[in-house]
Design an enzyme around this catalytic site. Structure first.
Site: not given
Ligand code: EPU
Length: 424
Positions: A24, A125, A307
């Site tokens: 996904k 997020r 996850d």
């Molecule tokens: N964060 C920040 N600033 C940012 C971006 C992220 O502070 O600009 C923080 C977030 O709040 C969090 C941490 O950094 O505390 C990690 O967030 P990350 O950006 O890695 O997560 P994401 O890109 O929002 C993706 C997956 C999630 C998965 C996370 C962590 C996708 C679409 N989503 O989210 O997947 O949990 O990485 O591995 O790829 C799921 O599949 O159920 C899901 C939520």
């Protein structure tokens, strides 16, 4: 409100063979990446899940010609007719990964306007690291709360992420792939799908090196050509099936996976007393006897994935002893546990730590899914429980798991949809 509920008669050990679907979180990044290209692309192993369908709607709305063939898991995208640069909230509220449209459209046509992304409610997020990367690459970014606008001709830059972010790393790669000059990403995320997105961009003629390490080097190219690419299998689906097999004290072989992506989960399952054996592209999970409690701390890859924390903590509710689960990535990712407590689990939650005292039995009960992986956790709990579990709002599960009920039924589970009238 979903128009159906999931009913599970638990207590049956899963057994047999199953196959994992395409990833996904890699698909939702690779599909927008096609926008960087000037020719049609064919993507294989794209799962038939809700998030993919929302993204297809977005690509169509932008003007791309998209054909999805679910029986072949093949998505063909012709980005040439794309003329729009705006993605409205009606689309983005359904999908967290809509944030990739910013990096991809910015890389394609130097302007993008994308409403703030929605997605699972698992914490704050923020988006600051994505914006920081776009600005470093020379974009002017206006963040008005509901809508983010980014524009400008991009040039390579050095970017040090203040914290490790999967979405931020991929978005920076998308924006930098065609920027003028070299980009260096430091403190980058290392998840397998980051490598997959880099491999896809490289298959179109891009130049991204170091994906999978914490330093990624990108040499911007002026043109990307069409490509046929197969995305990697879903490691979170693989992990969920491994946990379901172990939790029901079953014996299941999962084919088509990449065992090295599963090492942090495999290590924890072994620590619990689960038997795990691997071949090149399959993992067999068996349980003989009981499970020991273990402690879990979620971390960025290659640490234990957030996850899988939810399905894993569901399984821990029946492990012997006390497990301590520390969720370090998202603030509110324990919403499944009070639901499983309604089934007899003993759980205390203190901020981002859950203390789970294993019980010898869970009992079926009505429970509500609050997000995708919470839904998967409730399925695991329902499979373990005595009696019937009724899962409300199961639509979250279909966002990210391809045909989960069918796969579990083929392994012997009793799980079915019950459609309800809107008044109920
Ligand atoms: N964060 C920040 N600033 C940012 C971006 C992220 O502070 O600009 C923080 C977030 O709040 C969090 C941490 O950094 O505390 C990690 O967030 P990350 O950006 O890695 O997560 P994401 O890109 O929002 C993706 C997956 C999630 C998965 C996370 C962590 C996708 C679409 N989503 O989210 O997947 O949990 O990485 O591995 O790829 C799921 O599949 O159920 C899901 C939520």
């Amino acid at each position: 409100m979903d128009d159906y509920r999931l009913l599970i008669n638990g207590g049956i050990p899963l057994s047999g063979d199953t196959c994992v679907s395409g990833g996904k979180n890699t698909s939702v990044a690779v599909i927008p990446a096609v926008l960087l290209c000037d020719e049609p692309c064919v993507l294989d192993n794209i799962p038939d899940i809700e998030d993919v369908h929302v993204l297809i709607d977005i690509m169509n709305a932008l003007g791309a010609k998209v054909l999805y063939e679910p029986e072949k898991k093949r998505l063909t995208v012709d980005p040439r007719p794309v003329s729009q640069d705006t993605v409205p909230y009606a689309f983005t509220q359904k999908l967290r990964a809509s944030y990739y449209l910013l990096g991809a459209l910015l890389g394609r046509q130097s302007r993008a306007q994308v409403a703030y992304p929605g997605g699972c409610s698992i914490g704050n997020r923020p988006f600051d690291q994505h914006i920081k990367a776009f600005r470093a690459l020379g974009a002017e970014v206006e963040d008005r709360g509901a809508m983010i606008t980014a524009q400008g001709n991009l040039r390579g830059a050095s970017i040090v992420f203040d914290r490790i972010t999967v979405g931020g790393t991929i978005n920076a790669m998308l924006a930098a792939a065609k920027a003028n000059g070299k980009t260096l990403l430091y403190n980058a995320a290392r998840e397998p799908h980051i490598v997959d997105v880099a491999n896809f961009i490289n298959s179109m003629g891009g130049s991204i090196k170091g994906a999978g390490t914490d330093t990624i080097r990108i040499r911007g190219v002026s043109h990307l050509h069409g490509s046929t690419y197969t995305v990697i299998p879903d490691q979170i689906e693989t992990g969920t099936l491994m946990i379901a097999a172990a939790a029901t004290r079953g014996d299941v072989t999962i084919h088509g996976c990449i065992p090295t992506h599963m090492e942090s989960l495999t290590a924890k399952l072994l620590e619990m007393g689960v038997l795990v054996s691997e071949s090149d592209d399959a993992i067999r999970v068996r349980t003989v006897g009981g499970h020991r409690a273990v402690n879990i701390k979620t971390q960025e890859y290659p640490g234990f994935p957030t996850d899988l924390q939810q399905p894993m903590s569901a399984m821990l509710t029946m492990a012997k002893g006390t497990s301590i689960v520390n969720e370090t990535i998202f603030e509110t990712r324990f919403k499944h546990l009070p639901e499983i407590a309604r089934m007899g689990a003993h759980v205390r939650i203190l901020d981002q730590t859950a203390v789970i005292e294993g019980v010898s039995e869970l009992y079926g009960a009505p429970v509500t899914a609050t997000d995708l992986r919470a839904g998967a956790a409730l399925v695991v709990a329902g499979l373990m429980a005595r009696g019937t579990t009724e899962i409300f709002e199961p639509g979250f599960i279909a966002r990210g798991y391809e045909h989960l009920e069918e796969k579990l039924t083929a392994l012997g589970a009793q799980i079915r949809r019950e459609y309800v009238s809107p008044q109920e």
